[in-house]
Design a protein around this motif. Structure first.
Motif, PDB file in Angstrom:
ATOM      1  N   MET A   1      29.679  38.429  52.060  1.00  0.00           N
ATOM      2  CA  MET A   1      30.082  38.656  50.765  1.00  0.00           C
ATOM      3  C   MET A   1      31.437  38.856  50.848  1.00  0.00           C
ATOM      4  O   MET A   1      31.983  39.578  51.585  1.00  0.00           O
ATOM      5  N   ALA A   2      32.330  38.203  50.049  1.00  0.00           N
ATOM      6  CA  ALA A   2      33.751  38.287  49.703  1.00  0.00           C
ATOM      7  C   ALA A   2      34.160  39.542  49.057  1.00  0.00           C
ATOM      8  O   ALA A   2      33.349  40.007  48.114  1.00  0.00           O
ATOM      9  N   VAL A   3      35.241  40.293  49.614  1.00  0.00           N
ATOM     10  CA  VAL A   3      35.666  41.422  49.047  1.00  0.00           C
ATOM     11  C   VAL A   3      36.403  41.020  48.083  1.00  0.00           C
ATOM     12  O   VAL A   3      37.531  40.523  48.193  1.00  0.00           O
ATOM     13  N   GLY A   4      36.410  41.764  46.791  1.00  0.00           N
ATOM     14  CA  GLY A   4      37.196  41.425  45.555  1.00  0.00           C
ATOM     15  C   GLY A   4      38.612  42.147  45.603  1.00  0.00           C
ATOM     16  O   GLY A   4      38.581  43.322  46.393  1.00  0.00           O
ATOM     17  N   THR A   5      39.479  41.622  45.468  1.00  0.00           N
ATOM     18  CA  THR A   5      40.897  42.438  45.355  1.00  0.00           C
ATOM     19  C   THR A   5      41.188  42.177  44.150  1.00  0.00           C
ATOM     20  O   THR A   5      41.069  41.378  43.164  1.00  0.00           O
ATOM     21  N   LYS A   6      42.063  43.634  43.827  1.00  0.00           N
ATOM     22  CA  LYS A   6      42.524  43.519  42.007  1.00  0.00           C
ATOM     23  C   LYS A   6      43.785  43.080  42.141  1.00  0.00           C
ATOM     24  O   LYS A   6      44.829  42.941  42.917  1.00  0.00           O
ATOM     25  N   ARG A   7      44.049  42.115  41.138  1.00  0.00           N
ATOM     26  CA  ARG A   7      45.140  41.370  41.024  1.00  0.00           C
ATOM     27  C   ARG A   7      46.105  42.355  40.029  1.00  0.00           C
ATOM     28  O   ARG A   7      45.676  42.980  39.340  1.00  0.00           O
ATOM     29  N   ASN A   8      47.359  42.135  40.563  1.00  0.00           N
ATOM     30  CA  ASN A   8      48.650  42.939  39.863  1.00  0.00           C
ATOM     31  C   ASN A   8      49.268  42.058  38.942  1.00  0.00           C
ATOM     32  O   ASN A   8      50.043  42.543  38.124  1.00  0.00           O
ATOM     33  N   GLU A   9      48.591  40.741  38.773  1.00  0.00           N
ATOM     34  CA  GLU A   9      49.368  40.114  37.686  1.00  0.00           C
ATOM     35  C   GLU A   9      48.403  39.585  36.722  1.00  0.00           C
ATOM     36  O   GLU A   9      47.469  39.572  36.926  1.00  0.00           O
ATOM     37  N   HIS A  10      49.110  39.374  35.739  1.00  0.00           N
ATOM     38  CA  HIS A  10      48.058  39.084  34.562  1.00  0.00           C
ATOM     39  C   HIS A  10      48.498  37.732  33.545  1.00  0.00           C
ATOM     40  O   HIS A  10      50.055  37.656  33.572  1.00  0.00           O
ATOM     41  N   PRO A  11      47.813  36.891  33.397  1.00  0.00           N
ATOM     42  CA  PRO A  11      48.148  35.390  32.768  1.00  0.00           C
ATOM     43  C   PRO A  11      48.787  35.595  31.349  1.00  0.00           C
ATOM     44  O   PRO A  11      48.082  36.689  30.493  1.00  0.00           O
ATOM     45  N   ILE A  12      49.604  34.988  30.931  1.00  0.00           N
ATOM     46  CA  ILE A  12      50.205  34.837  29.637  1.00  0.00           C
ATOM     47  C   ILE A  12      50.202  33.199  29.125  1.00  0.00           C
ATOM     48  O   ILE A  12      50.774  32.590  29.748  1.00  0.00           O
ATOM     49  N   SER A  13      49.611  33.025  28.085  1.00  0.00           N
ATOM     50  CA  SER A  13      49.556  31.840  27.513  1.00  0.00           C
ATOM     51  C   SER A  13      50.509  31.459  26.167  1.00  0.00           C
ATOM     52  O   SER A  13      50.374  32.441  25.261  1.00  0.00           O
ATOM     53  N   MET A  14      51.348  30.472  26.214  1.00  0.00           N
ATOM     54  CA  MET A  14      52.171  30.357  24.939  1.00  0.00           C
ATOM     55  C   MET A  14      51.998  28.887  24.427  1.00  0.00           C
ATOM     56  O   MET A  14      51.864  27.975  25.289  1.00  0.00           O
TER      57      MET A  14
END
Length: 98
Positions: A1-14
């Motif tokens: 099972m893959a270990v999840g990592t917390k992303r420090n980046e968040h998408p912005i859509s325009m």
């Protein structure tokens, strides 16, 4: 099972007009940056400017009095600034690049 990592980046859509995208892409290309990097840097810089304009500066009444006293003193010319102000601008006759 893959270990999840917390992303420090968040998408912005325009949604932007094609002309705006073309201008951004051209400017980003001139800076050698990707569109994402260019837009992110421009947005962060604009946000920093707004935050700095609205930053509250606190000081004691005594420090404020000292600050106002310094501002009230007569100005002292800075010789280098005076010389710089007297130089012709690059578009004026007599300009010599230094």
């Amino acid at each position: 099972m893959a270990v999840g990592t917390k992303r420090n980046e968040h998408p912005i859509s325009m949604r932007l007009p094609e002309a705006d995208i073309a201008m951004i892409d051209r400017a980003a290309g001139l800076r050698g940056r990707s569109r994402t990097d260019f837009v992110r840097d421009a947005a962060v810089r604009a946000a920093e400017d707004v935050l700095m304009e609205n930053r509250l500066i606190r000081m004691s009444p005594g420090s404020f009095a000292d600050f106002m006293a310094v501002l009230s003193e007569p100005e002292t010319p800075v010789p280098e600034m005076v010389e710089l102000a007297k130089r012709p601008a690059p578009w004026e006759p007599g300009y010599v690049a230094k």
